[in-house]
Design a protein around this motif. Structure first.
Motif, mmCIF file in Angstrom:
data_model
loop_
_atom_site.group_PDB
_atom_site.id
_atom_site.type_symbol
_atom_site.label_atom_id
_atom_site.label_comp_id
_atom_site.label_asym_id
_atom_site.label_seq_id
_atom_site.Cartn_x
_atom_site.Cartn_y
_atom_site.Cartn_z
ATOM 1 N N THR A 156 1.203 -1.045 -0.108
ATOM 2 C CA THR A 156 0.395 0.335 -0.237
ATOM 3 C C THR A 156 1.097 1.557 0.526
ATOM 4 O OG1 THR A 156 -0.215 -0.725 2.099
ATOM 5 C CG2 THR A 156 -1.541 -1.040 0.624
ATOM 6 N N LYS A 157 2.019 1.254 0.612
ATOM 7 C CA LYS A 157 3.168 2.210 0.357
ATOM 8 C C LYS A 157 3.144 2.841 -0.774
ATOM 9 C CE LYS A 157 6.721 4.654 2.902
ATOM 10 N NZ LYS A 157 6.935 4.850 4.646
ATOM 11 N N ILE A 158 3.728 1.850 -1.600
ATOM 12 C CA ILE A 158 4.277 1.940 -3.081
ATOM 13 C C ILE A 158 3.132 1.569 -3.762
ATOM 14 C CG2 ILE A 158 4.813 0.433 -5.066
ATOM 15 C CD1 ILE A 158 6.603 -1.123 -3.602
ATOM 16 N N ALA A 159 1.604 2.093 -3.866
ATOM 17 C CA ALA A 159 0.372 2.195 -3.871
ATOM 18 C C ALA A 159 0.035 3.387 -4.632
ATOM 19 C CB ALA A 159 -0.744 1.268 -3.584
ATOM 20 N N SER A 160 0.246 4.206 -2.674
ATOM 21 C CA SER A 160 0.071 4.988 -2.625
ATOM 22 C C SER A 160 1.413 6.447 -3.368
ATOM 23 C CB SER A 160 -0.070 5.456 -1.209
ATOM 24 O OG SER A 160 0.174 6.771 -0.586
ATOM 25 N N LYS A 161 2.332 5.654 -3.343
ATOM 26 C CA LYS A 161 3.448 6.843 -3.713
ATOM 27 C C LYS A 161 2.659 6.971 -5.096
ATOM 28 C CE LYS A 161 7.017 6.447 -0.698
ATOM 29 N NZ LYS A 161 8.641 6.047 -0.754
ATOM 30 N N TYR A 205 -1.003 13.839 -5.643
ATOM 31 C CA TYR A 205 -1.338 14.518 -5.010
ATOM 32 C C TYR A 205 -0.360 14.485 -3.443
ATOM 33 C CZ TYR A 205 -5.125 12.069 -2.890
ATOM 34 O OH TYR A 205 -5.249 10.710 -1.903
ATOM 35 N N SER A 206 0.236 13.825 -2.710
ATOM 36 C CA SER A 206 0.473 14.274 -1.180
ATOM 37 C C SER A 206 1.795 13.992 -1.089
ATOM 38 C CB SER A 206 -1.136 13.190 -0.042
ATOM 39 O OG SER A 206 -0.210 12.772 1.036
ATOM 40 N N PRO A 207 2.361 14.574 0.068
ATOM 41 C CA PRO A 207 3.911 13.914 0.317
ATOM 42 C C PRO A 207 3.539 13.009 1.419
ATOM 43 C CG PRO A 207 3.350 16.003 1.192
ATOM 44 C CD PRO A 207 1.974 15.787 0.544
ATOM 45 N N ARG A 208 2.234 12.566 2.136
ATOM 46 C CA ARG A 208 2.083 11.830 3.342
ATOM 47 C C ARG A 208 2.134 10.489 2.640
ATOM 48 N NH1 ARG A 208 2.653 15.389 7.604
ATOM 49 N NH2 ARG A 208 2.436 17.083 7.721
ATOM 50 N N ASN A 264 -8.045 -1.897 -1.468
ATOM 51 C CA ASN A 264 -9.227 -1.868 -2.368
ATOM 52 C C ASN A 264 -9.172 -0.339 -2.768
ATOM 53 O OD1 ASN A 264 -9.755 -4.763 -1.772
ATOM 54 N ND2 ASN A 264 -10.961 -4.603 -1.094
ATOM 55 N N GLN A 265 -8.802 0.694 -2.765
ATOM 56 C CA GLN A 265 -9.702 2.208 -2.440
ATOM 57 C C GLN A 265 -8.454 2.698 -3.590
ATOM 58 O OE1 GLN A 265 -12.107 4.339 -2.379
ATOM 59 N NE2 GLN A 265 -12.728 2.144 -1.427
ATOM 60 N N LEU A 266 -7.281 1.583 -3.133
ATOM 61 C CA LEU A 266 -5.711 2.090 -4.247
ATOM 62 C C LEU A 266 -6.132 1.522 -5.540
ATOM 63 C CD1 LEU A 266 -3.053 2.353 -1.309
ATOM 64 C CD2 LEU A 266 -3.384 4.235 -2.644
ATOM 65 N N GLU A 267 -6.295 0.599 -5.496
ATOM 66 C CA GLU A 267 -6.797 -0.037 -6.902
ATOM 67 C C GLU A 267 -7.380 0.849 -7.572
ATOM 68 O OE1 GLU A 267 -7.568 -4.573 -8.842
ATOM 69 O OE2 GLU A 267 -8.007 -4.046 -7.057
ATOM 70 N N LYS A 268 -8.644 1.533 -7.751
ATOM 71 C CA LYS A 268 -9.282 2.075 -7.291
ATOM 72 C C LYS A 268 -9.025 3.189 -8.904
ATOM 73 C CE LYS A 268 -13.735 0.054 -4.921
ATOM 74 N NZ LYS A 268 -14.408 0.745 -4.172
ATOM 75 N N MET A 269 -7.802 4.050 -7.805
ATOM 76 C CA MET A 269 -7.291 5.009 -7.711
ATOM 77 C C MET A 269 -6.139 4.500 -9.441
ATOM 78 S SD MET A 269 -5.074 7.591 -5.788
ATOM 79 C CE MET A 269 -6.645 7.424 -4.717
ATOM 80 N N LEU A 270 -5.726 3.649 -9.027
ATOM 81 C CA LEU A 270 -4.805 3.787 -9.751
ATOM 82 C C LEU A 270 -4.689 3.084 -11.366
ATOM 83 C CD1 LEU A 270 -2.195 1.402 -7.121
ATOM 84 C CD2 LEU A 270 -1.988 3.501 -8.493
ATOM 85 N N ILE A 271 -6.380 2.342 -11.031
ATOM 86 C CA ILE A 271 -6.844 2.018 -12.664
ATOM 87 C C ILE A 271 -7.612 2.896 -13.557
ATOM 88 C CG2 ILE A 271 -8.527 0.747 -13.623
ATOM 89 C CD1 ILE A 271 -8.537 -1.112 -11.431
ATOM 90 N N ARG A 272 -7.510 4.082 -12.074
ATOM 91 C CA ARG A 272 -8.682 5.487 -12.962
ATOM 92 C C ARG A 272 -7.339 6.105 -13.925
ATOM 93 N NH1 ARG A 272 -10.438 9.085 -8.081
ATOM 94 N NH2 ARG A 272 -7.699 9.673 -8.165
ATOM 95 N N GLU A 273 -6.209 6.343 -13.009
ATOM 96 C CA GLU A 273 -5.679 6.939 -13.352
ATOM 97 C C GLU A 273 -4.269 6.564 -14.261
ATOM 98 O OE1 GLU A 273 -5.306 10.790 -12.641
ATOM 99 O OE2 GLU A 273 -7.174 10.008 -11.564
#
Length: 214
Positions: free
Chosen positions: A112-117, A122-125, A175-184
């Motif tokens: 989830t850290k890699i997926a978040s980065k 839009y976030s540095p956190r 699951n939320q990160l997967e949706k975001m990554l697919i969208r982007e």
């Protein structure tokens, strides 16, 4: 915001390894959240002390690893099961710790850290607390993070609550990160990054650093 004081559906603490029943129950899942606690951050010097697991029904298991312990057969079988995705936050540390201490080769991996980065540019956190707060709406208490996980007596209630909460919300965040990554349109790139994690972990264990830099 969801209360972090909500108790898990079930919570069990094991010594040295999972029992057969719990291993079989977890083996039926398509994904499991995994975390570890150690005496420090240097593999080979700082031993693994605890492994935490949570499934999609909020069932949590913690395995206390003994000093000098070199194997955990049921845990190994579960974490090497190629049909179960293992979800970590900063998998680079946990995967190397499991390999170095228990000779477990975790696969497949979601971090989830890699997926978040890659997704949350839009976030540095990208710490666990920030990711869970934004994506799941739970504020984690991290006060027990730096504590003696190798104590010979039973871990404190505060330590166990911290350990459990570090895995309880990972699957929802994943699951939320997967949706975001697919969208982007960054999902495929992220999956390729996950495939690199075991190699990076091998390099970490052998003390190779920055080998991709000039």
């Amino acid at each position: 915001m969801t209360s972090v004081d909500k108790k898990p559906a079930s919570f069990r603490v094991f010594k040295q390894d999972l029992n057969e029943e719990t291993k079989q129950n977890f083996s039926k899942k398509g994904a499991l959240a995994i975390d570890t606690e150690a005496m420090g951050l240097i593999h080979g010097r700082d031993r693994l002390c605890l492994v935490q697991i949570c499934d999609d029904e909020d069932n949590v298991a913690c395995i206390k690893i003994d000093q000098g312990q070199k194997s955990a057969p049921n845990l190994k079988e579960l974490l090497e099961n190629s049909c179960i995705e293992k979800v970590f936050h900063f998998a680079r540390f946990d995967v190397a710790a499991l390999a170095s201490n228990l000779r477990i080769s975790v696969n497949p991996i979601f971090c989830t850290k890699i997926a978040s980065k890659i997704g949350r540019t839009y976030s540095p956190r990208h710490g666990l607390k920030e990711v869970i707060l934004e994506l799941v709406g739970v504020e984690l208490d991290k006060q027990a993070q730096s504590s003696d996980w190798g104590r010979t007596e039973d871990l404190s209630e505060k330590q166990l609550a911290y350990a459990a909460n570090d895995v309880r919300y990972l699957l929802s965040a994943r699951n939320q990160l997967e949706k975001m990554l697919i969208r982007e349109k960054r999902w495929e790139l992220t999956q390729r990054c996950f495939q690199c994690i075991p190699v990076i972990c091998d390099l970490d264990q052998m003390r190779f650093h920055n080998i991709f830099e000039h």
